[in-house]
Design a protein around this motif. Structure first.
Motif, PDB file in Angstrom:
ATOM      1  N   UNK A  68       0.830  -1.205   0.000  1.00 50.88           N
ATOM      2  CA  UNK A  68       0.000   0.000   0.000  1.00 50.88           C
ATOM      3  C   UNK A  68       0.864   1.254   0.000  1.00 50.88           C
ATOM      4  N   UNK A  69       1.947   1.232   0.784  1.00 50.80           N
ATOM      5  CA  UNK A  69       2.857   2.388   0.824  1.00 50.80           C
ATOM      6  C   UNK A  69       3.533   2.593  -0.526  1.00 50.80           C
ATOM      7  N   UNK A  70       3.873   1.489  -1.200  1.00 55.37           N
ATOM      8  CA  UNK A  70       4.472   1.588  -2.541  1.00 55.37           C
ATOM      9  C   UNK A  70       3.481   2.214  -3.510  1.00 55.37           C
ATOM     10  N   UNK A  71       2.232   1.741  -3.453  1.00 54.73           N
ATOM     11  CA  UNK A  71       1.207   2.227  -4.378  1.00 54.73           C
ATOM     12  C   UNK A  71       0.893   3.699  -4.139  1.00 54.73           C
ATOM     13  N   UNK A  72       0.816   4.104  -2.858  1.00 52.99           N
ATOM     14  CA  UNK A  72       0.470   5.486  -2.518  1.00 52.99           C
ATOM     15  C   UNK A  72       1.670   6.433  -2.509  1.00 52.99           C
ATOM     16  N   UNK A  73       2.876   5.840  -2.580  1.00 50.79           N
ATOM     17  CA  UNK A  73       4.123   6.616  -2.568  1.00 50.79           C
ATOM     18  C   UNK A  73       4.246   7.469  -1.317  1.00 50.79           C
ATOM     19  N   UNK A  74       4.075   6.824  -0.183  1.00 51.96           N
ATOM     20  CA  UNK A  74       4.185   7.510   1.107  1.00 51.96           C
ATOM     21  C   UNK A  74       5.260   6.831   1.960  1.00 51.96           C
TER      22      UNK A  74
ATOM     23  N   UNK B 265      10.947   5.456   1.914  1.00 51.74           N
ATOM     24  CA  UNK B 265       9.923   5.687   0.894  1.00 51.74           C
ATOM     25  C   UNK B 265      10.039   4.506  -0.071  1.00 51.74           C
ATOM     26  N   UNK B 266       9.267   3.449   0.159  1.00 54.35           N
ATOM     27  CA  UNK B 266       9.498   2.215  -0.601  1.00 54.35           C
ATOM     28  C   UNK B 266       9.067   2.333  -2.051  1.00 54.35           C
ATOM     29  N   UNK B 267       9.762   1.599  -2.885  1.00 51.95           N
ATOM     30  CA  UNK B 267       9.416   1.529  -4.308  1.00 51.95           C
ATOM     31  C   UNK B 267       9.426   0.070  -4.734  1.00 51.95           C
ATOM     32  N   UNK B 268       8.854  -0.183  -5.889  1.00 54.30           N
ATOM     33  CA  UNK B 268       8.765  -1.563  -6.363  1.00 54.30           C
ATOM     34  C   UNK B 268      10.155  -2.170  -6.475  1.00 54.30           C
ATOM     35  N   UNK B 269      10.288  -3.382  -5.960  1.00 56.55           N
ATOM     36  CA  UNK B 269      11.587  -4.042  -5.958  1.00 56.55           C
ATOM     37  C   UNK B 269      12.265  -3.996  -4.607  1.00 56.55           C
ATOM     38  N   UNK B 270      11.849  -3.045  -3.740  1.00 57.96           N
ATOM     39  CA  UNK B 270      12.415  -2.980  -2.391  1.00 57.96           C
ATOM     40  C   UNK B 270      11.890  -4.142  -1.553  1.00 57.96           C
ATOM     41  N   UNK B 271      12.729  -4.644  -0.672  1.00 58.25           N
ATOM     42  CA  UNK B 271      12.365  -5.782   0.168  1.00 58.25           C
ATOM     43  C   UNK B 271      11.991  -5.315   1.569  1.00 58.25           C
ATOM     44  N   UNK B 272      10.798  -5.683   2.024  1.00 59.51           N
ATOM     45  CA  UNK B 272      10.385  -5.365   3.386  1.00 59.51           C
ATOM     46  C   UNK B 272      11.368  -5.945   4.394  1.00 59.51           C
ATOM     47  N   UNK B 273      11.812  -7.175   4.177  1.00 62.84           N
ATOM     48  CA  UNK B 273      12.696  -7.857   5.126  1.00 62.84           C
ATOM     49  C   UNK B 273      14.011  -7.112   5.317  1.00 62.84           C
ATOM     50  N   UNK B 274      14.497  -6.473   4.259  1.00 58.78           N
ATOM     51  CA  UNK B 274      15.741  -5.700   4.371  1.00 58.78           C
ATOM     52  C   UNK B 274      15.597  -4.585   5.397  1.00 58.78           C
ATOM     53  N   UNK B 275      14.478  -3.875   5.349  1.00 57.93           N
ATOM     54  CA  UNK B 275      14.277  -2.744   6.261  1.00 57.93           C
ATOM     55  C   UNK B 275      13.869  -3.215   7.657  1.00 57.93           C
ATOM     56  N   UNK B 276      13.246  -4.381   7.742  1.00 56.32           N
ATOM     57  CA  UNK B 276      12.983  -4.969   9.065  1.00 56.32           C
ATOM     58  C   UNK B 276      14.305  -5.264   9.772  1.00 56.32           C
TER      59      UNK B 276
END
Length: 304
Positions: free
Chosen positions: A155-161, A263-274
């Protein structure tokens, strides 16, 4: 009142269905399939009535899209159609529809089938809620965290927030349990979760028990400084509970927290930032505990 969306390119048919159901449900009517998909992502519908034959994107294509998205696949869909052949019925049910209503439809049949699937949806939600709620604290458990994390991230990727991930845990908790016993430890976990919950109540916030005395927090739409300051407020509020700890360790029960904002974008991994958030928590412990350490959007670290 449960919310139902009618997606039908015919204003007359949509109005007819709405007239049948609006005394019992909150009805939204949409003529454009793409708009219906957007509404389904953004609002909490208990059922969708979807016309099969529509120009541009037909009901089968839209149903497939609804089933493919994490945010919408849980919404039951009843197909409205004049196509009464077995092949089309099988196709719709295979794609994930829960039922068919054929044209011309009878109001009592529409009401009965809608009522049945609303009740099934409510029952399923209750069962899911129980299976995804931590029994000790009443907040989300690890299972719900695993489902919501991907949903919120996309959702954050889609909304760019901006999206903030925070890990926090109770300082010297093993020592507390050894000194006061596990029942007292459970009381502390409950008090900490309730305190954090008072500060994380927006629709864009999420709090879950990650395991043991550890918690995970998401905040969507906040800058790194805003998210950091919110977690500082949580930390201070826990300390101000003045729950006595062992004098050899600290006077009061406290928490440490570590987080990151991206500010996540497509291709970014959630696990990396966790993992980055977990590293910030480790640093908070290393720097003396009872503090918040953060990693901002430019990968710069700051702390209390």
């Amino acid at each position: 009142m449960e919310k139902i969306m009618i997606i039908d390119d015919s204003p007359v048919q949509a109005a007819h269905l709405k007239n049948i159901l609006e005394s019992d449900y909150q009805i939204t009517t949409v003529q454009e399939p793409q708009m219906g998909l957007s509404y389904a992502r953004e609002q909490d519908f208990s059922l969708i009535l979807l016309d099969v034959v529509m120009p541009g994107m037909d009901g089968f294509v839209l149903l497939k899209k609804l089933q493919e998205e994490v945010a919408t696949r849980h919404i039951p869909v009843i197909l409205i159609t004049a196509l009464s052949d077995i092949e089309n019925e099988q196709r719709g049910l295979t794609l994930g529809a829960v039922d068919y209503i054929y044209k011309p439809f009878h109001p009592m049949i529409v009401k009965a089938r809608v009522n049945t699937h609303i009740k099934l949806y409510q029952y399923r939600k209750q069962v899911e809620y129980q299976s995804m709620t931590d029994q000790l604290t009443g907040i989300a458990n690890r299972r719900r965290y695993e489902r919501v994390s991907e949903q919120k991230w996309q959702e954050a990727i889609r909304l760019r927030v901006p999206f903030s991930i925070c890990m926090m845990d109770i300082d010297h908790f093993k020592k507390y349990n050894d000194t006061f016993g596990h029942p007292a430890g459970d009381t502390v976990i409950t008090a900490v979760s309730a305190t954090a919950g008072r500060y994380l109540r927006r629709n864009t916030d999420f709090l879950a028990r990650y395991g043991g005395e550890e918690f995970v927090v998401f905040m969507m739409g906040d800058s790194s400084r805003q998210a950091f300051e919110q977690m500082c407020r949580v930390r201070r509020a826990v300390e101000e509970l003045h729950i006595p700890h062992s004098g050899s360790v600290s006077e009061w029960v406290t928490i440490s927290a570590g987080g990151t904002t991206v500010l996540p974008k497509r291709g970014d991994s959630f696990d990396t930032f966790l993992k980055i958030a977990d590293t910030m928590l480790y640093d908070a412990k290393r720097f003396g505990r009872n503090r918040v350490v953060w990693n901002d959007e430019n990968m710069r670290q700051f702390s209390e």
